[in-house]
Enzyme design. Structure first.
Site, PDB file in Angstrom:
ATOM      1  N   ARG A   2       0.810  -1.229   0.000  1.00 53.91           N
ATOM      2  CA  ARG A   2       0.000   0.000   0.000  1.00 53.91           C
ATOM      3  C   ARG A   2       0.833   1.263   0.000  1.00 53.91           C
ATOM      4  NH1 ARG A   2      -3.384  -2.296   2.762  1.00 53.91           N
ATOM      5  NH2 ARG A   2      -1.920  -4.006   2.859  1.00 53.91           N
ATOM      6  N   THR A   3       1.881   1.321   0.758  1.00 52.33           N
ATOM      7  CA  THR A   3       2.619   2.589   0.825  1.00 52.33           C
ATOM      8  C   THR A   3       3.262   2.905  -0.522  1.00 52.33           C
ATOM      9  OG1 THR A   3       3.002   2.250   3.167  1.00 52.33           O
ATOM     10  CG2 THR A   3       4.384   3.879   2.095  1.00 52.33           C
ATOM     11  N   LYS A  14      24.586  -7.061  -4.693  1.00 51.81           N
ATOM     12  CA  LYS A  14      25.989  -7.114  -5.134  1.00 51.81           C
ATOM     13  C   LYS A  14      26.913  -6.489  -4.104  1.00 51.81           C
ATOM     14  CE  LYS A  14      24.741  -6.444 -10.014  1.00 51.81           C
ATOM     15  NZ  LYS A  14      24.822  -5.481 -11.108  1.00 51.81           N
ATOM     16  N   ARG A  23      11.895   2.968   1.620  1.00 50.34           N
ATOM     17  CA  ARG A  23      11.582   2.166   2.806  1.00 50.34           C
ATOM     18  C   ARG A  23      12.717   1.185   3.009  1.00 50.34           C
ATOM     19  NH1 ARG A  23       5.994  -0.783   4.237  1.00 50.34           N
ATOM     20  NH2 ARG A  23       5.553   1.373   4.760  1.00 50.34           N
ATOM     21  N   HIS A  73       7.542   6.488  10.477  1.00 50.67           N
ATOM     22  CA  HIS A  73       6.790   6.348   9.224  1.00 50.67           C
ATOM     23  C   HIS A  73       5.971   7.636   9.034  1.00 50.67           C
ATOM     24  CE1 HIS A  73       4.629   4.725   5.978  1.00 50.67           C
ATOM     25  NE2 HIS A  73       4.147   3.627   6.495  1.00 50.67           N
TER      26      HIS A  73
HETATM   27  C1  NCD Z   1       2.401   0.044   8.275  1.00 49.77           C
HETATM   28  C2  NCD Z   1       3.910  -0.035   8.173  1.00 49.77           C
HETATM   29  O1  NCD Z   1       4.435  -0.435   7.143  1.00 49.77           O
HETATM   30  O2  NCD Z   1       4.533   0.283   9.168  1.00 49.77           O
HETATM   31  N1  NCD Z   1       1.760  -0.132   7.057  1.00 49.77           N
HETATM   32  C3  NCD Z   1       1.677   0.882   6.171  1.00 49.77           C
HETATM   33  O3  NCD Z   1       2.601   1.593   5.894  1.00 49.77           O
HETATM   34  N2  NCD Z   1       0.481   1.102   5.659  1.00 49.77           N
HETATM   35  C4  NCD Z   1       1.837  -0.788   9.339  1.00 49.77           C
HETATM   36  C5  NCD Z   1       2.152  -2.247   9.360  1.00 49.77           C
HETATM   37  O4  NCD Z   1       2.874  -2.786   8.528  1.00 49.77           O
HETATM   38  O5  NCD Z   1       1.644  -2.900  10.285  1.00 49.77           O
END
Ligand code: NCD
Length: 352
Positions: A51-52, A80, A101, A129
């Protein structure tokens, strides 16, 4: 140009400005459909996400920009042996902005100065986050009409749940917010948040969700972050600590909303989904608009760059999840006064 590494990089007035911009986009999406034309967003996801990453990509496409990137570190040159800083420096040559990420705490802080373009932290291990928080704040504004004065329950994995850490750091900027922390003792909020944001807020702590429910304006449920546990048996024992059901929702106020950063596993039963108070899918939509506002503001250089804090280099970070233990050649760096020194990258306190 300003990067967004931690939500505390933004002042309250800047956050409010961003949220107002997001609401403008919601009201008049057509006005913004070419705002990022000719610009490229690179999404570097060294840790799995759907989703992100898709939210960022959808946000950029809706602004008329383009995207490129990878969604798995196995498909990058990290395999690598390339350093994180070399990867972002290279990708900075192909793009105007980077969303990244990484499973290591402090990774975005380390990467940003090397990139040559603004970097947005889309999650660094269990640390923070901030773009999830932008969507969370937008949801509160749209669902509750305000953030000031709300009583907010945070339930589940408060130790490894990075969305909770960033949300608390932002809520601290608003007035009169009260927090009710609901978690098993093993998953309680880490020290760097207790000694930081929490120290200036009104809060209480319990292990009992039923007891907390009747007093809340918003309940923020979280998934127990299995991927961050050292001991899988401990995860098995704690994973179903809290399960919100339609039956439990009877104890909640009629105007309390339920939020969750998703993905949900067991912690919200599907029988809650049809309750109008279940705001988590509206929250997903808001996350996209918040990211549109952020991409636009950062690409336009709307907020001036801020000076880095003074650093000391006379310690070694003890947090095994810190990026400094993975990347070669990092100069260990610490901020804060004697007695409350913390790692500049992952914020773990230095025990002195
Ligand atoms: C969260 C994350 O990645 O920290 N999800 C997200 O970004 N929508 C929460 C999770 O993974 O539980």
């Amino acid at each position: 140009m300003r990067s967004l590494i931690d939500i505390i990089d933004f002042e309250l007035s800047e956050l409010e400005d961003l949220l107002a911009l997001a609401e403008g986009i919601i009201d008049r999406p057509g006005d913004f459909s070419k705002s990022a034309e000719g610009k490229i967003l690179a999404t570097l996801f060294f840790e799995p996400s759907t989703r992100t990453r898709l939210s960022f990509e959808s946000a950029m496409l809706s602004l008329g920009g383009g995207t490129l990137g990878f969604s798995d570190s196995a498909s990058s040159s990290t395999t690598k042996g390339e350093s994180l800083r070399d990867t972002v420096r290279t990708v900075g040559c192909y793009s105007d902005i980077i969303a990244m990420r990484h499973p290591r705490e402090g990774a975005a802080t380390l990467a940003a100065p090397a990139a040559g373009v603004p970097v947005i932290n889309a999650g660094d291990g269990g640390h923070c986050h901030p773009t999830q928080t932008l969507g969370d704040l937008l949801t509160l504004r749209r669902e509750k009409g305000k953030v000031d004065g709300l009583t907010i329950g945070l339930c589940g994995d408060l130790k490894y749940g990075r969305t909770v850490h960033s949300l608390i750091n932002a809520l601290r900027l608003y007035s009169g917010v009260k927090l009710v922390l609901v978690s098993p003792k093993e998953l309680a909020l880490p020290e760097h948040i207790r000694g930081g944001a929490l120290a200036s807020m009104a809060w209480s702590e319990t292990t009992d969700l039923d007891e907390a429910l009747p007093g809340l304006d918003m309940l923020y449920m979280t998934r127990v972050q299995g991927e961050r546990f050292d001991d899988p048996r401990e995860f098995e024992r704690l994973r179903d600590s809290y399960i919100l059901t339609a039956e439990k929702m009877r104890r909640a106020p009629r105007d309390m909303i339920v939020m969750h950063p998703l993905p949900r596993v067991n912690e919200i039963s599907t029988d809650v989904d049809s309750d109008v108070r279940a705001a988590y899918f509206r929250q997903v939509q808001n996350g996209k608009y918040a990211r549109m506002a952020l991409l636009l503001a950062v690409l336009q250089g709307r907020y001036p760059e801020r000076a880095a804090p003074p650093l000391r280099h006379d310690h070694v970070c003890k947090n095994p999840r810190c990026i400094t233990h993975l990347e070669r050649g990092v100069i260990e760096s610490f901020t804060g006064q004697d007695g409350e020194l913390r790692c500049y990258y992952c914020e773990a306190p230095v025990k002195q």
